[in-house]
Each structure stands twice: as C-alpha cells, then as structure tokens.
Scaffold this motif. Structure first.
Motif, PDB file in Angstrom:
ATOM      1  N   UNK B   2      -2.979  45.356 -91.423  1.00 57.08           N
ATOM      2  CA  UNK B   2      -4.131  44.730 -91.223  1.00 57.08           C
ATOM      3  C   UNK B   2      -4.872  44.132 -92.203  1.00 57.08           C
ATOM      4  N   UNK B   3      -5.498  43.122 -92.073  1.00 60.25           N
ATOM      5  CA  UNK B   3      -6.093  42.372 -93.193  1.00 60.25           C
ATOM      6  C   UNK B   3      -7.404  41.677 -92.691  1.00 60.25           C
ATOM      7  N   UNK B   4      -8.411  41.889 -93.470  1.00 62.70           N
ATOM      8  CA  UNK B   4      -9.809  41.128 -93.088  1.00 62.70           C
ATOM      9  C   UNK B   4      -9.651  39.432 -93.007  1.00 62.70           C
ATOM     10  N   UNK B   5     -10.104  38.828 -92.138  1.00 62.83           N
ATOM     11  CA  UNK B   5     -10.136  37.452 -92.276  1.00 62.83           C
ATOM     12  C   UNK B   5     -11.153  36.896 -93.124  1.00 62.83           C
ATOM     13  N   UNK B   6     -11.128  36.147 -93.917  1.00 59.60           N
ATOM     14  CA  UNK B   6     -11.796  35.264 -94.974  1.00 59.60           C
ATOM     15  C   UNK B   6     -11.864  33.758 -94.502  1.00 59.60           C
TER      16      UNK B   6
END
Lengths: 254, 429
Positions: B2-6
C-alpha cells in the motif's frame, strides 16, 4: 528557510488553493520551504517543521491521530478556514443521528467509519493562529507569511463585515435593497465581497467571535425574517458556517 | 502493498493485492472522509444549495454551483437571458483554465519529468515557474472579476448572476491576456514535446456531455461512444453502481460490467473538430491528434486550456458592459416538475446532479455523481491491466500511481466512495 507542513483533513482543498496562491509569490518561496503538501509534493511522510497549516475538520479517528502526531512535530500551528475553525458545512450532518445519515446515502452503511462528531481543529490540538474564511482570503495568508518571516504576527482585528462595507462606501444591503445580509454578525476578512456584488453576506467567514450573544443574533434574525427570509434557511446557514459557535450560542442561557 | 497517493487532490492510497509476490489486482483505497453532501442539502431551499454545493470541491466549485443553478432553473421553469448564459459559461471556462493549469503545471509536469515537486523542477528551469504562475495568477484574476473570488464564487444564482464587471476591469484583463498566451506557448513547447512512456490504446468506452454545435460543455444529454442518452436514462438505467467482491468501494459501470472514462480525453477525442483552429495547428506542430490515451491527458488539458483562453479573449474583446438582467427574485416560483437534473463538464469530466423537490420547494432527495467516482472503476481496470503478473515491487506501485495522476482525480468530490478494507488474497479460503 522556515520549514512548513501543509495538511488537509475533512474539507474541499479550497483553502489549499489559497496556500498555492501564496506560494506563487517569489518572496514567500524564498523564505519558506514546504516539506509536506501531498497535493503538490511527492512526499507522503511528515517530519519536524516550524509551521503547519491545517485545512479541514476532524471526522475520523485516523485524522485525530494524524493531527496529534503532526502537532507534536511543529512549533506553530495555523488553522485555515471555516472547516478547521468551526467544523465547516459538513457540520450540518449533525442535525441527524450519524447512523441515519449513513443509511440515507450508502447501501452498506456499516463500512463507513466516521466519528459521530465533526470536530474543529482546536478541539483536538492547540491552535496558535487562525485565519477564517470559506475559503480564506489568500492575501491575508500572504500578509501573515510576510510578517511571520520578520518575526511578528498580524494585529488581531475585531470587526464585522459592516466595517468593510463602510470603508468601501457600499450602501447597506439591508437598508437600501431590503435584502437579507448577515454582515452585522459575521467576522470581517473578505472585503465585503458579497455586498460589493450586490448580494447580502451569507456568513461564510463565520460568526463574529467577540461581543456576541444569542440575543444579539436573534435581533438580526427577526429583522431578516421580516424581509421574508425563511427562518429554517437562516439557521441552516448559521450552522453550516459557524457550527462551533452557533451551536453553543443556540443553547446558551444569555 | 500500500502506498499513499501524492500529486492528486484529496486523500487516497494505491493498494496492490498480491498472489505469491506477483500482482493480482490494483485498487484505490479512498481515505478521504465523506462529508455527506447528499444528506446535508435535504430540507434546504434551492437558493442555499447553489452556494453549499460549491463546497464539495475546492478546485471545481463553479461546476457545482453552475450546474445546480441550471438544474433548478429547468424545473422551476425560469428562463435565463442568453447574455447571462454566455457570461456564466465564460466564468465556467475560467475555472477550466484554473483547474487544468493547476493540474498540468503542479501535478502532471513533475510526474512527467520525474521530479519530486514543482520546486525541484523550477530549480532546473526557472522560466517554467514564471510562466506557470503567470497563467495560474491570470486565472485567479479572471475568476475574481467574473465570479468574485478564486473559489466559492459568489456571482451565480438561480435566474442568472448578481453582478457584471465594469468595462475597466474587463479592459485590464484584455490588456494582459496576450502576455498570457506568450507564457502558454513557451510552456506548451516543453509539455507538448513529451511523449508518455506508457503506451496504452484506449479500448474503454468514453463518456462526455453531448453538444450539438460547440465543444462539450453542459447539457441534458450525454454521449457514450456513439450512443446518446438523456442524463436521466443514463444514470438511472444504463449505469449501475457495483460493489466489488473484495472491495467496499462503489464504482460505476455500464450495464454492470464495463468501466468507462470521463474527462478531457473523452471530450477531446469526440469533439476535437470543434476546437479553435489555432489549437489544432499548435497540436499538429507537435504531431498530436486524436485519439489520445489517458496517459496523454496532459495534451487534452493543454488543448482545452488554450481553447478556453481563446474563447475568453474573444469575449473580453467584444465585451459591452450592460446591466445584465437577471431574474431578481426566485422565491415564489413553483416547480412544474419536481425533479431537477442537469450535467456539466467539470474539468475532470461529466458531473451530474439530480434533486427532488418537495411541495414546499425544498430538497427532499439529492444524488451527485462526480467525474472521479465514475473514473474509479476504469482506473483500477487500467492499473490492473498494466501491472498484473509483474512482481509486486516499488516500480509497480509507481505505475499504479502514474495511472492515478493521469486521471487527475479530485478525491474530495467523490461523495459516493467508501473506505476500503484490504484482504490478503492468500488468506482467502
């Protein structure tokens, strides 16, 4: 350079666009180093900084924890806008029970994980400075950033929109047009924007936070109802843009 | 993984469902807290709602306000003068300039050039900063003169507008616009020279607001590839809201299975011929013509930005100040039809509102379908298509993030999206 974090909670990003506007000024960019701002920076972790700008109110546990963690890593925290200061238009959902609200819209309400409250920033962490507005006035933010970089803070102003109309020689909307206007009980800062455009103020900067009582609000509301404004609509506007203050004043015994 | 969207508006994460170290499925977890707009407008008058809905989105507030005003005018049988309508369309185009400029210059450009931020890019090429900020600042001036402010404009109401700008204010804008075209052309030279590294022909249906003669803008019908539908027929019968078996995010799919695309690419691919000839000439210089893929969305945005500025310049040059007559007081109109609906091409795609009025003319029901919510299904389908079978590593996450940025999602608007629970595929029996 002063390190700055910019964070968004439950909100629309309108105040963040004003932050972007502030950053279009080269003198601001020369003094401030934004190290966290997910909308325009490919950085997803916060780190120590001197300043933090917070847009939005708190409606989830995750946001509460995030904000507390952020507060521990900054020296000076500024709350931006009506959502952060008062709760924002989303506070209107507090008229109903949260379980009913969820059921009204979602087929699987059990998957919606939100708090039953809508919390302004200062009910979760200490706030050092606040800029009102929906959205905030970008020029007020620029002014703040310039003064802060010089080691000072803007002078606090205790006025309503009426003062701004008078300074701009705008004839009173209520008196000359018999149109409803919440200017007499709304915090200044917009430059009497709506009166300039020939419409009454609808209070998006929030109720004035000084010298205000339930009785004073009701005096104005009674006058507006005489001008054929729907009372339910008036109360909805006050809750939408001034939830934190108006909900307390409504119940107060004064 | 999982990785936050930027480099997107709003909060979300990309989630990769793995099977033994290889990608099985990509989806986008929306962590943006819901604000329940469809609930909060209930029991309120249409006049209030026109201003409230602007707060759904900090970048495309005019789209919401304009759409709500049009929807209520339709069902309250309020006729608006063509001068007033043209004025409101110009304000809406100013928002298109604002939104596309913010997205292409601050989010697309760093992503295309593989820099972490606009500041880093600016260090490499300071002229880029100057030109980009010139355009963003000009869009701010346009919105102040026509709408009052950059966001939550105050100059749209049911029946028209409150105020029309003076000749002086318009003249200042007119004097400045040629400098803006210069900034645009210099930026276009850089941006139109990029070719996306991801090549994917679109095989998905594309949806936009149907337009008889002009470029897609606003109306009562939508067109999905070559089929025209009324908005009511499309959103109530053709599209169904689907809940995926392992995901709790709601998505919109045609006839329950096919995802579709909304946005600048859909509009560009269908209505390219209706762009100004200067736009087509500029694109030809850099060898761009339809059909564009979603990864070439920045080309569509640049084309629309240019086209909007040309339309605005024509309006400024022909502006004759007149006291535009708007319907002064809309209280007392009774609805002929209690269902108020309409569609507008917000910068990110088709935006649709449907309101039902009660006997007291207050809202009893509301449905808002945002462009980002409509694109969620196809974003996941395309990201999965590009990554399925690859090793689940950082590079894969980067591709999935690129897909999100290409679509320019406006996550705060996505009122109907739900937080997603991650299920480890290996644990499923």
């Amino acid at each position: 350079m002063i390190r700055v974090l910019v964070a968004k909670l439950t909100s629309c990003s309108g105040c963040l666009s004003e932050v972007i506007y502030a950053l279009t000024h080269s003198d601001i960019r020369a003094k401030y180093n934004v190290t966290y701002f997910t909308e325009v920076l490919d950085v997803d972790k916060i780190s120590n900084a001197e300043l933090a700008f917070i847009e939005g109110s708190i409606t989830t546990k995750h946001q509460e924890e995030f904000l507390k963690n952020l507060r521990s890593q900054v020296e000076f925290l500024i709350a931006l806008g009506t959502c952060a200061l008062m709760g924002g238009v989303q506070s209107l959902r507090l008229e109903g029970n949260i379980e009913d609200v969820k059921k009204t819209i979602y087929p699987e309400p059990r998957y919606i994980d939100v708090l039953s409250e809508v919390k302004p920033v200062d009910s979760v962490v200490k706030v050092d400075f606040a800029i009102p507005g929906c959205p905030i006035n970008g020029d007020a933010l620029v002014s703040f950033l310039r003064k802060y970089a010089l080691g000072g803070l803007p002078v606090a102003i205790y006025e309503t929109v009426c003062s701004e109309c008078k300074r701009k020689n705008i004839p009173c909307i209520i008196v000359t047009q018999k149109s409803p206007c919440l200017g007499p009980i709304t915090t200044s800062g917009c430059g009497a924007l709506c009166p300039q455009f020939g419409r009454g103020c609808y209070g998006c900067y929030g109720l004035k936070f000084f010298d205000i009582t339930r009785e004073k609000i009701n005096v104005l509301l009674d006058r507006l109802v005489e001008l054929k404004v729907d009372e339910g609509d008036l109360k909805a506007i006050l809750l939408a843009y001034s939830f934190k203050l108006y909900s307390k004043l409504k119940e107060s015994r004064c | 993984m999982k990785s936050p969207l930027t480099l997107v508006e709003g909060e979300g994460s990309v989630v990769i469902i793995e099977r033994e170290g290889y990608v099985d499925r990509v989806f986008y977890e929306i962590t943006e807290a819901p604000r329940f707009f469809e609930y909060i407008v209930r029991g309120k008058s249409p006049e209030l709602v026109v201003d409230f809905v602007s707060r759904v989105c900090g970048i495309c507030g005019v789209s919401y306000t304009f759409l709500a005003a049009k929807a209520f005018e339709k069902c309250l049988n309020i006729e608006v003068d063509s001068d007033v309508e043209e004025f409101r369309e110009i304000l809406h185009l100013a928002e298109r300039v604002k939104s596309h400029a913010l997205h292409v210059f601050l989010m697309n450009l760093p992503e295309i050039t593989k820099t972490r931020s606009f500041s880093e890019l600016a260090e490499r090429n300071p002229k880029v900063v100057k030109n980009a900020f010139n355009i963003i600042s000009y869009s701010r001036k346009l919105m102040r003169v026509f709408g009052g402010r950059f966001h939550n404009v105050v100059n749209i109401k049911i029946g028209g507008v409150y105020f029309t700008p003076s000749r002086d204010d318009v003249e200042k804008l007119r004097n400045e616009i040629n400098g803006i075209f210069k900034s645009f052309t210099e930026l276009a030279d850089i941006i139109l020279s990029f070719r996306s590294s991801i090549h994917l022909a679109i095989s998905k249906p594309q949806l936009c607001v149907y337009a008889e003669k002009s470029y897609s803008h606003h109306g009562e019908k939508v067109v999905l590839d070559n089929a025209i539908y009324t908005t009511e027929a499309f959103y109530r019968n053709i599209v169904s809201v689907v809940q995926k078996e392992y995901s709790t995010a709601l998505q919109y799919r045609v006839k329950g299975s096919e995802s579709f695309i909304v946005g600048p690419v859909s509009r560009f691919n269908r209505y390219y011929d209706r762009l100004h000839s200067e736009v087509k000439d500029l694109l030809n210089t850099y060898d761009w013509r339809p059909p564009l893929s979603v990864f070439e969305g920045y080309i569509a945005r640049m084309a629309e930005l240019y086209d909007a500025l040309l339309t605005i310049r024509e309006y400024l040059e022909n502006y004759k100040y007149r006291d535009i007559v708007s319907v002064k007081n809309t209280v007392g109109y009774r609805s002929a039809n209690n269902v108020c609906e309409y569609a507008v091409e917000a910068p990110r795609g088709v935006l649709y509102h449907r309101y039902v009025l009660g006997k007291d003319c207050k809202i009893v029901e509301c449905d808002i379908v945002t462009p980002t919510a409509q694109n969620l299904a196809v974003m996941e389908d395309i990201a999965t298509q590009l990554t399925r079978g690859k090793r689940a590593l950082e590079e894969t996450i980067a591709i999935a993030k690129s897909v999100a940025i290409a679509f320019d999602p406006c996550i705060s608007c996505s009122v109907h999206t739900l937080p997603v629970k991650v299920i480890n595929f290996n644990k499923r029996s």
